[in-house]
Design a protein around this motif. Sequence first.
Motif, PDB file in Angstrom:
ATOM      1  N   MET A  89      -2.056 -35.617   7.218  1.00 11.46           N
ATOM      2  CA  MET A  89      -3.287 -36.069   7.872  1.00 11.46           C
ATOM      3  C   MET A  89      -3.133 -37.516   8.345  1.00 11.46           C
ATOM      4  SD  MET A  89      -5.303 -33.442   7.751  1.00 11.46           S
ATOM      5  CE  MET A  89      -7.044 -33.917   7.844  1.00 11.46           C
ATOM      6  N   THR A  90      -3.718 -37.806   9.462  1.00 10.59           N
ATOM      7  CA  THR A  90      -3.549 -39.112  10.104  1.00 10.59           C
ATOM      8  C   THR A  90      -4.490 -40.160   9.513  1.00 10.59           C
ATOM      9  OG1 THR A  90      -2.940 -37.995  12.149  1.00 10.59           O
ATOM     10  CG2 THR A  90      -3.586 -40.305  12.328  1.00 10.59           C
ATOM     11  N   THR A  91      -3.987 -41.388   9.417  1.00 12.54           N
ATOM     12  CA  THR A  91      -4.794 -42.538   9.005  1.00 12.54           C
ATOM     13  C   THR A  91      -4.953 -43.486  10.183  1.00 12.54           C
ATOM     14  OG1 THR A  91      -4.008 -42.417   6.714  1.00 12.54           O
ATOM     15  CG2 THR A  91      -4.954 -44.508   7.438  1.00 12.54           C
ATOM     16  N   ARG A 119       5.058 -41.265   3.793  1.00 12.19           N
ATOM     17  CA  ARG A 119       3.947 -41.733   4.614  1.00 12.19           C
ATOM     18  C   ARG A 119       3.498 -40.642   5.564  1.00 12.19           C
ATOM     19  NH1 ARG A 119       4.786 -42.861   9.918  1.00 12.19           N
ATOM     20  NH2 ARG A 119       6.930 -42.947  10.706  1.00 12.19           N
ATOM     21  N   GLY A 120       2.218 -40.728   5.925  1.00 13.59           N
ATOM     22  CA  GLY A 120       1.682 -39.844   6.934  1.00 13.59           C
ATOM     23  C   GLY A 120       1.585 -40.581   8.257  1.00 13.59           C
ATOM     24  N   PRO A 121       1.159 -39.880   9.312  1.00 15.96           N
ATOM     25  CA  PRO A 121       1.011 -40.527  10.617  1.00 15.96           C
ATOM     26  C   PRO A 121      -0.073 -41.603  10.601  1.00 15.96           C
ATOM     27  CG  PRO A 121       0.452 -38.175  10.708  1.00 15.96           C
ATOM     28  CD  PRO A 121       0.840 -38.472   9.316  1.00 15.96           C
ATOM     29  N   VAL A 122       0.182 -42.684  11.323  1.00 16.92           N
ATOM     30  CA  VAL A 122      -0.730 -43.832  11.364  1.00 16.92           C
ATOM     31  C   VAL A 122      -0.958 -44.247  12.816  1.00 16.92           C
ATOM     32  CG1 VAL A 122      -0.986 -46.290  10.814  1.00 16.92           C
ATOM     33  CG2 VAL A 122      -0.059 -44.720   9.097  1.00 16.92           C
ATOM     34  N   PRO A 148      -0.784 -37.943  24.747  1.00 17.11           N
ATOM     35  CA  PRO A 148       0.282 -38.939  24.564  1.00 17.11           C
ATOM     36  C   PRO A 148       0.327 -39.495  23.143  1.00 17.11           C
ATOM     37  CG  PRO A 148      -0.878 -39.321  26.622  1.00 17.11           C
ATOM     38  CD  PRO A 148      -1.676 -38.299  25.868  1.00 17.11           C
ATOM     39  N   LEU A 149      -0.837 -39.739  22.530  1.00 18.79           N
ATOM     40  CA  LEU A 149      -0.857 -40.238  21.159  1.00 18.79           C
ATOM     41  C   LEU A 149      -0.321 -39.193  20.186  1.00 18.79           C
ATOM     42  CD1 LEU A 149      -3.528 -41.719  22.614  1.00 18.79           C
ATOM     43  CD2 LEU A 149      -3.717 -42.673  20.335  1.00 18.79           C
ATOM     44  N   GLN A 150      -0.712 -37.937  20.394  1.00 21.05           N
ATOM     45  CA  GLN A 150      -0.229 -36.873  19.527  1.00 21.05           C
ATOM     46  C   GLN A 150       1.287 -36.764  19.591  1.00 21.05           C
ATOM     47  OE1 GLN A 150      -2.745 -33.856  21.318  1.00 21.05           O
ATOM     48  NE2 GLN A 150      -3.979 -33.672  19.457  1.00 21.05           N
ATOM     49  N   SER A 151       1.844 -36.864  20.788  1.00 25.69           N
ATOM     50  CA  SER A 151       3.291 -36.805  20.954  1.00 25.69           C
ATOM     51  C   SER A 151       3.971 -37.976  20.255  1.00 25.69           C
ATOM     52  CB  SER A 151       3.651 -36.794  22.436  1.00 25.69           C
ATOM     53  OG  SER A 151       5.042 -36.741  22.615  1.00 25.69           O
ATOM     54  N   ALA A 152       3.381 -39.168  20.388  1.00 25.86           N
ATOM     55  CA  ALA A 152       3.951 -40.352  19.734  1.00 25.86           C
ATOM     56  C   ALA A 152       3.967 -40.188  18.218  1.00 25.86           C
ATOM     57  CB  ALA A 152       3.148 -41.592  20.125  1.00 25.86           C
ATOM     58  N   LEU A 153       2.885 -39.657  17.662  1.00 19.78           N
ATOM     59  CA  LEU A 153       2.819 -39.437  16.212  1.00 19.78           C
ATOM     60  C   LEU A 153       3.845 -38.403  15.772  1.00 19.78           C
ATOM     61  CD1 LEU A 153      -1.051 -39.461  15.672  1.00 19.78           C
ATOM     62  CD2 LEU A 153       0.575 -41.229  14.969  1.00 19.78           C
ATOM     63  N   SER A 213      -7.940 -38.150   8.362  1.00 16.61           N
ATOM     64  CA  SER A 213      -8.573 -38.003   7.049  1.00 16.61           C
ATOM     65  C   SER A 213      -9.068 -39.336   6.502  1.00 16.61           C
ATOM     66  CB  SER A 213      -7.587 -37.395   6.043  1.00 16.61           C
ATOM     67  OG  SER A 213      -6.445 -38.234   5.895  1.00 16.61           O
ATOM     68  N   GLU A 214      -8.537 -40.443   7.034  1.00 16.45           N
ATOM     69  CA  GLU A 214      -8.833 -41.757   6.458  1.00 16.45           C
ATOM     70  C   GLU A 214      -8.915 -42.797   7.577  1.00 16.45           C
ATOM     71  OE1 GLU A 214      -9.198 -44.147   2.826  1.00 16.45           O
ATOM     72  OE2 GLU A 214      -8.774 -42.003   2.961  1.00 16.45           O
ATOM     73  N   ILE A 215      -9.944 -43.659   7.484  1.00 12.71           N
ATOM     74  CA  ILE A 215     -10.040 -44.821   8.364  1.00 12.71           C
ATOM     75  C   ILE A 215     -10.140 -46.061   7.489  1.00 12.71           C
ATOM     76  CG2 ILE A 215     -11.414 -46.038  10.093  1.00 12.71           C
ATOM     77  CD1 ILE A 215     -12.357 -43.363  11.159  1.00 12.71           C
TER      78      ILE A 215
END
Length: 263
Positions: A1-3, A42-45, A125-130, A169-171
């Motif tokens: 899950m992305t932070t 680590r997860g995606p940030v 584009p952000l999804q691809s970068a992650l 999942s987290e901000i």
Amino acid sequence: MTTLIKLGGSLVTDKRVAKSFRRDVVRQLVAQLASYFASGERGPVVLGHGSGSFGHVLAREYQTMQGVAGDSGRLGMARVGAVAAELSSLILVELLAAGLPALRFPPSALLMTRNRRIEALETRPLQSALEQGCLPLVHGDIALDSQVGGTIVSTEAVFAALVEPLGVSEIILLGEVAGVLDVHGSVIPRIGPSAFPDLKKTLGGARGIDVTGGMSHKVQAMAELVARQPSLAITIADGRRDGILFDLLRHRHAIGTRITADD
């Protein structure tokens, strides 16, 4: 899950002094982020930042938040966008110097607003970068608007639009305060959506210039967001505290104020 992580404008600049970049503060936070990336678990940030004394000073001068019309308004919007990009580039330099694969994604090139609210946001584009292990960098920015010509979108508004498509999942929101404070100046450890109406009258704005609303706007927006996305948790904390970003990312320590859907 992305932070999603936001470095507040009051943290990375002095909002009372135009274009004052706090390089030492940014460097310390970037070092913590680099340690997290090197930890192997680590997860995606996605990293975001406010405009601070770069964007907000000009935005107030041109009243860009309220809409854009005429040659003066359009030039003003362009100037606000330019200084927001200038700050983002300064932060990007620090990220690259720390060996982080950071890529800038200016929101003004990815989104459209309608009457000052985000109507469309291109996230591919952000999804691809992650997916490739990169670190997308976004920020509060100008936006072209189908009704009022142009406006400004806060980093929190960009984050809210990213939650669902990026599986957030987290901000983590880092500023100059230890969290959301009660009337006695003590940190409120947890806030649920139903508690916000009673808190609103005690919340102040931002120190210095902030055209996007300060702490009251931030807490209201985040409380509404977790009400819509119950699996999301949001932390507001003091980014000047030693090791705080690494602790929040790696150890999930209970620091600052936690906003959740559970009252």
